[in-house]
Write an enzyme that holds these catalytic residues in place. Structure first.
Site: not given
Ligand code: UDP
Length: 311
Positions: A11, A35-36, A102, A145, A186
């Site tokens: 992305f 994942t790309g 490297g 991560y 996400r």
């Molecule tokens: N979240 C949510 N519903 C979804 C996906 C994510 O409520 O369908 C919430 C998740 O629990 C987090 C926030 O949105 O609190 C952001 O989640 P994301 O996976 O985008 O990335 P993060 O910031 O956690 O790395």
């Protein structure tokens, strides 16, 4: 410049390819498509200054010719993907960063690491400044991560100190925009896809947790400025417009005219409660701040996902 971008079909990586090609640079993108996606760089395949190498960057990296910069962006980055690929995530942060550092050393190239707000874990300090050491659970599901990126930062500074490599570290906060994978779990792609399908939005927990969302063009601008700067310590790049996930869900439903409402689902383990960047350092040393409003960025993003869903 001649620039190698690991994770170049991702992305953010693919937007960086576009940016550097548009300003006249030569770009070599490297990706193993874990994942790309080839779709993200399909429009570049015939570009005379673009080259793609399919490779896992945890293996030895060989690139012919000189390089001015190595940008290490390869990694699963959404919670769903790094939880699905825990060992690959640890390997690309550790072994991949070692190989990329490297390579930069061997070529005398500048090295820029894509780090993350996840190095702050579930932060106890708010908003997060670069001098905060974080609150990370090393053995939780997100630890693969968070610790990989923390290790990657340590490796980057080790190469600076031990081998005089010219390094930069960007700590990237939640970013959205076209080419964000629809199925990476996400919150932005999830909510937008659900809204466009007329389904209820899945809010995790009570939705009181906060995030702030950066449009991808603002992020790319910040990264380009950091690369051109002389700032060796980490710099946060993110939008400080913090909101709760519940407010964000209501906003998406309002913009898209989705009347299916919201359903509540269990919260992920170690999901950070509050996240918001302190960007005074980026303002001071890079003259950077975000320019794209959430409404303008969402308009572009919703149009992109709407077209994807029609395919
Ligand atoms: N979240 C949510 N519903 C979804 C996906 C994510 O409520 O369908 C919430 C998740 O629990 C987090 C926030 O949105 O609190 C952001 O989640 P994301 O996976 O985008 O990335 P993060 O910031 O956690 O790395």
């Amino acid at each position: 410049m001649r620039i190698l971008i690991t994770g170049g079909a991702g992305f953010i990586g693919s937007h960086l390819c576009d940016h550097f090609l548009a300003r006249g640079d030569e770009v070599i993108a490297m990706d193993n498509f874990l994942t790309g996606s080839p779709d993200n760089i399909a429009h570049l395949q015939k570009h005379p200054r673009f080259k793609f190498i399919r490779q896992d960057v945890t293996e030895f990296i060989r690139v012919d010719g000189y390089l001015d910069a190595v940008l290490h962006f390869a990694s699963p980055a959404s919670p769903r993907s790094y939880i699905a690929y825990p060992i690959q995530t640890l390997k690309v942060g550790a072994l991949g960063t070692h190989k990329a550092c490297g390579l930069a050393r061997g070529k005398g190239a500048r090295f820029l690491l894509a780090s993350t707000s996840e190095v702050y874990g579930d932060p106890l300090v708010h908003p997060q400044r670069e001098d905060y050491w974080g609150n990370v659970n090393p053995i939780g599901p997100r630890g693969v991560y968070d610790e990989a990126k923390r290790f990657a930062e340590a490796m980057t500074l080790a190469y600076r100190r031990a081998h005089n490599v010219d390094t930069r570290i960007v700590r990237i906060f939640n970013t959205y925009g076209p080419r964000n994978a629809l199925d990476d779990g996400r919150v932005v792609p999830n909510f937008v896809a659900q809204a466009l399908r007329g389904e209820p939005l899945t809010v995790h927990g009570d939705g009181a947790q906060t995030r702030s969302f950066t449009y991808v063009s603002d992020l790319v601008d910040g990264i380009a400025r950091l690369l051109a700067s002389s700032e060796a310590e980490p710099v946060n790049i993110g939008n400080p417009n913090e909101m709760t996930i519940l407010t964000f869900a209501e906003k998406i439903n309002a913009i898209t005219g989705n009347s299916a409402g919201i359903i509540y689902q269990p919260r992920g383990v170690d999901d950070p409660n509050r996240r918001c960047p302190d960007i005074s350092k980026a303002r001071r040393v890079l003259g950077w701040e975000p320019k794209v409003s959430l409404d303008a960025g969402l308009e572009e993003t919703i149009a992109y996902f709407a077209a994807k869903l029609k395919k």
